[in-house]
Design a protein around this motif. Sequence first.
Motif, PDB file in Angstrom:
ATOM      1  N   LEU A 186       0.833  -1.205   0.000  1.00 47.87           N
ATOM      2  CA  LEU A 186       0.000   0.000   0.000  1.00 47.87           C
ATOM      3  C   LEU A 186       0.869   1.257   0.000  1.00 47.87           C
ATOM      4  O   LEU A 186       0.552   2.250  -0.668  1.00 47.87           O
ATOM      5  N   ALA A 187       1.985   1.200   0.739  1.00 48.68           N
ATOM      6  CA  ALA A 187       2.859   2.374   0.863  1.00 48.68           C
ATOM      7  C   ALA A 187       3.642   2.671  -0.407  1.00 48.68           C
ATOM      8  O   ALA A 187       4.223   3.752  -0.531  1.00 48.68           O
ATOM      9  N   ARG A 188       3.665   1.749  -1.359  1.00 45.24           N
ATOM     10  CA  ARG A 188       4.315   2.048  -2.638  1.00 45.24           C
ATOM     11  C   ARG A 188       3.499   3.032  -3.478  1.00 45.24           C
ATOM     12  O   ARG A 188       4.015   3.610  -4.448  1.00 45.24           O
ATOM     13  N   HIS A 189       2.241   3.212  -3.093  1.00 44.71           N
ATOM     14  CA  HIS A 189       1.360   4.089  -3.858  1.00 44.71           C
ATOM     15  C   HIS A 189       0.726   5.189  -3.009  1.00 44.71           C
ATOM     16  O   HIS A 189       0.146   6.130  -3.559  1.00 44.71           O
ATOM     17  N   HIS A 190       0.790   5.053  -1.685  1.00 43.70           N
ATOM     18  CA  HIS A 190       0.071   5.967  -0.801  1.00 43.70           C
ATOM     19  C   HIS A 190       0.917   6.353   0.411  1.00 43.70           C
ATOM     20  O   HIS A 190       1.845   5.632   0.803  1.00 43.70           O
ATOM     21  N   ASP A 191       0.556   7.470   1.002  1.00 45.80           N
ATOM     22  CA  ASP A 191       1.082   7.915   2.289  1.00 45.80           C
ATOM     23  C   ASP A 191       0.251   7.214   3.360  1.00 45.80           C
ATOM     24  O   ASP A 191      -0.909   7.572   3.585  1.00 45.80           O
ATOM     25  N   VAL A 192       0.808   6.184   3.991  1.00 48.06           N
ATOM     26  CA  VAL A 192       0.042   5.298   4.874  1.00 48.06           C
ATOM     27  C   VAL A 192       0.338   5.618   6.340  1.00 48.06           C
ATOM     28  O   VAL A 192       1.491   5.555   6.777  1.00 48.06           O
ATOM     29  N   ILE A 193      -0.718   5.933   7.085  1.00 45.02           N
ATOM     30  CA  ILE A 193      -0.623   6.184   8.523  1.00 45.02           C
ATOM     31  C   ILE A 193      -1.467   5.137   9.237  1.00 45.02           C
ATOM     32  O   ILE A 193      -2.613   4.883   8.855  1.00 45.02           O
TER      33      ILE A 193
END
Length: 260
Positions: free
Chosen positions: A46-53
Motif C-alpha cells: 500500500l505504501a508504494r502508492h500511498h502515504d500510509v498512517i
Amino acid sequence: MRTEHEVPAPDGGRLWADRQGSGTPVVLLHGSGMDSRLWDAVVPALARHHDVIRYDARGLGRSAPPERPFDDLADLRAVLDHFQLTRPALVGLSMGGETALDFTLAHPDRVAALALVGASVSGHDWPPSPATTAYAEARRRGDADALADLERSVWAALGRTAPGGALVETMITENAARRITSEHHLTGAPPRDAAARLARITAPTLVVHGDHDHPEIAAIATRLGTGIPGARAHLLPGADHYLPLRTPERLTALLLAHLA
C-alpha cells in the motif's frame, strides 16, 4: 521511509502511530483486542502508492492506557490533525470500521474514501448468543484470560496455523488486559446510530468481509453494501475476522483498486 510518532490525544493521553510511503493519504484503523500490527502484511504494498498512517487505538498496542473517559472519534481527528491530513481515505476493520464510518458521518468533508473490512456499525442490534453473554461476563469480571480465549474461538476461527497465526496470537495475548481497561473508559462518546444513516454516506465505499468471519459480520456487510449508495461489496475466501493477515494480497489488490 518509515517514521514513528507519538500523537497527543485530546485529553493529554498519547497515541502511537507510524507513517510510511508517499502519495494520497490513507489511515488504517484496527479492531478491538488488536493493534496496528494487524496491517503488517498490507502496508508495504500500500505504501508504494500511498502515504500510509496507522495507529494503535487508545490503550492498545503501544498507545498509552486511558485514565479518563475518551471518544474514539476525537482520537481519530487528533491523528488526522497531527499529520495535517485534510481528506484522507479511511480503512477500518471491526471497531476501526465502525469508528471510520461514524467519523465519515460526523465529518464528511474530511474523508475522501472509505473501506470497511469486517466492520461493525453503530446502531446495529447484535442478537443475543452464548458468545456475547460470555464476553459481557468476562468484561464484568475483568478476566483477561477468558477474554483472550473468546477472541481466539469466536474471531480467530482459522486458528494458529492459518496465515498470520503467530501474530494474531501475539496481539490477542498482549492486548486482552489492555482491552478491558480501554473499553471501560470508552464512555466519552455519545450514542451513535450509523446503521440508520447509511444513505447519507457520499464517500466512495468498499465493503469487504471473510467467508469464515462471524455470521453477524456477514449480516452487517450486507447491510453496509446495500445501504451505502454506490458501495462495492466483496467476500474473500479463506479469511476470518483477522482478514488483513489471512489474505493480505487479495485485500491489498482491492484497496489499491478502490483508492486509485
